[in-house]
Design a protein around this motif. Sequence first.
Motif, mmCIF file in Angstrom:
data_model
loop_
_atom_site.group_PDB
_atom_site.id
_atom_site.type_symbol
_atom_site.label_atom_id
_atom_site.label_comp_id
_atom_site.label_asym_id
_atom_site.label_seq_id
_atom_site.Cartn_x
_atom_site.Cartn_y
_atom_site.Cartn_z
ATOM 1 N N UNK A 80 0.836 -1.199 0.000
ATOM 2 C CA UNK A 80 0.000 0.000 0.000
ATOM 3 C C UNK A 80 0.872 1.251 0.000
ATOM 4 N N UNK A 81 1.904 1.245 0.813
ATOM 5 C CA UNK A 81 2.836 2.382 0.818
ATOM 6 C C UNK A 81 3.433 2.597 -0.568
ATOM 7 N N UNK A 82 3.847 1.520 -1.204
ATOM 8 C CA UNK A 82 4.429 1.612 -2.541
ATOM 9 C C UNK A 82 3.427 2.180 -3.535
ATOM 10 N N UNK A 83 2.176 1.738 -3.462
ATOM 11 C CA UNK A 83 1.158 2.232 -4.389
ATOM 12 C C UNK A 83 0.897 3.723 -4.175
ATOM 13 N N UNK A 84 0.858 4.167 -2.926
ATOM 14 C CA UNK A 84 0.710 5.600 -2.676
ATOM 15 C C UNK A 84 1.896 6.371 -3.245
ATOM 16 N N UNK A 85 3.071 5.864 -3.018
ATOM 17 C CA UNK A 85 4.269 6.594 -3.428
ATOM 18 C C UNK A 85 4.440 6.620 -4.943
ATOM 19 N N UNK A 86 3.838 5.674 -5.637
ATOM 20 C CA UNK A 86 3.826 5.688 -7.099
ATOM 21 C C UNK A 86 2.740 6.613 -7.654
ATOM 22 N N UNK A 87 1.860 7.088 -6.762
ATOM 23 C CA UNK A 87 0.738 7.928 -7.183
ATOM 24 C C UNK A 87 0.921 9.388 -6.794
ATOM 25 N N UNK A 88 2.150 9.769 -6.465
ATOM 26 C CA UNK A 88 2.430 11.173 -6.169
ATOM 27 C C UNK A 88 2.395 11.540 -4.705
ATOM 28 N N UNK A 89 2.425 10.538 -3.828
ATOM 29 C CA UNK A 89 2.401 10.779 -2.389
ATOM 30 C C UNK A 89 3.755 10.474 -1.768
ATOM 31 N N UNK A 90 4.063 11.150 -0.684
ATOM 32 C CA UNK A 90 5.257 10.862 0.109
ATOM 33 C C UNK A 90 4.827 10.324 1.468
ATOM 34 N N UNK A 91 5.546 9.298 1.938
ATOM 35 C CA UNK A 91 5.241 8.740 3.253
ATOM 36 C C UNK A 91 5.628 9.726 4.339
ATOM 37 N N UNK A 92 4.671 10.050 5.195
ATOM 38 C CA UNK A 92 4.921 10.980 6.295
ATOM 39 C C UNK A 92 5.064 10.254 7.624
ATOM 40 N N UNK A 93 4.256 9.198 7.806
ATOM 41 C CA UNK A 93 4.287 8.470 9.084
ATOM 42 C C UNK A 93 3.666 7.109 8.865
ATOM 43 N N UNK A 94 4.190 6.100 9.581
ATOM 44 C CA UNK A 94 3.647 4.749 9.508
ATOM 45 C C UNK A 94 3.773 4.110 10.878
ATOM 46 N N UNK A 95 2.711 3.466 11.333
ATOM 47 C CA UNK A 95 2.747 2.790 12.631
ATOM 48 C C UNK A 95 3.753 1.643 12.614
ATOM 49 N N UNK A 96 4.208 1.269 13.787
ATOM 50 C CA UNK A 96 5.203 0.207 13.911
ATOM 51 C C UNK A 96 4.614 -1.133 13.468
ATOM 52 N N UNK A 97 5.438 -2.001 12.884
ATOM 53 C CA UNK A 97 4.937 -3.302 12.436
ATOM 54 C C UNK A 97 4.326 -4.146 13.559
ATOM 55 N N UNK A 98 4.797 -3.944 14.798
ATOM 56 C CA UNK A 98 4.296 -4.748 15.912
ATOM 57 C C UNK A 98 3.150 -4.077 16.670
#
Length: 219
Positions: A161-179
């Motif tokens: 999902x992050x990759x799809x957003x970033x391919x659509x003109x978005x930059x990752x700002x924050x992501x919750x921890x995997x755990x």
Amino acid sequence: MDWRAWHDQYDLADSSLARRLKVVQQQVGAALDGCPPGPLRVVSLCAGQGRDLLEVLDGHPRRADVRARLVELDERNTALASAAVRAAGLDQVEVLTGDAALIDQYRGMVPADVVLVCGLFGNITDEDIRRTIAFCPQLTRTGGTVIWTRHRSAPDRVPLICDWFERSGFERHWLSRPDAGFGVGVHRFTAEPQPLAAGESMFTFVGHGLLKQRGSGAG
């Protein structure tokens, strides 16, 4: 699935949904804090009872600046959201009972400063997750924020999902921890908004349980 009863899990302090809601609300508040001065627009897809936004707006310094539209199909949930809007005096918030997949539901409110896509990606196929993300440039202003959620059960689609957003003109700002036990992501739109594609549907809401039964890999 009884989507009215599903929301009761938010009231269980130790539930994963209650913890996720708290994180989403923190990110909504932070997104509003970071918006430029002046009027703001917020849209929420599959908004449920509106808790992601309404409980933040009620006490937020920018509440008077925000116009919002919450779109949700279950009329029991929209009734509760509407009651919360009235109780908080949030006259500038519109609760719409309808199919959140239809892009025309957001006409006049987009491109928005904040777009909420919470509780959706775990209930639609991978293909429709990607399709919905591809529509987000029509929903989001330049510099605007999309806040989204997705469970992290196998198969974990959060990296994709992050990759799809970033391919659509978005930059990752924050992501919750995997755990954390859930996935919450915040992406900022850095490109130019696209015109609204009238008459288009972004996704088909399948439901987490049915996706698991199908073994589609998207549940």
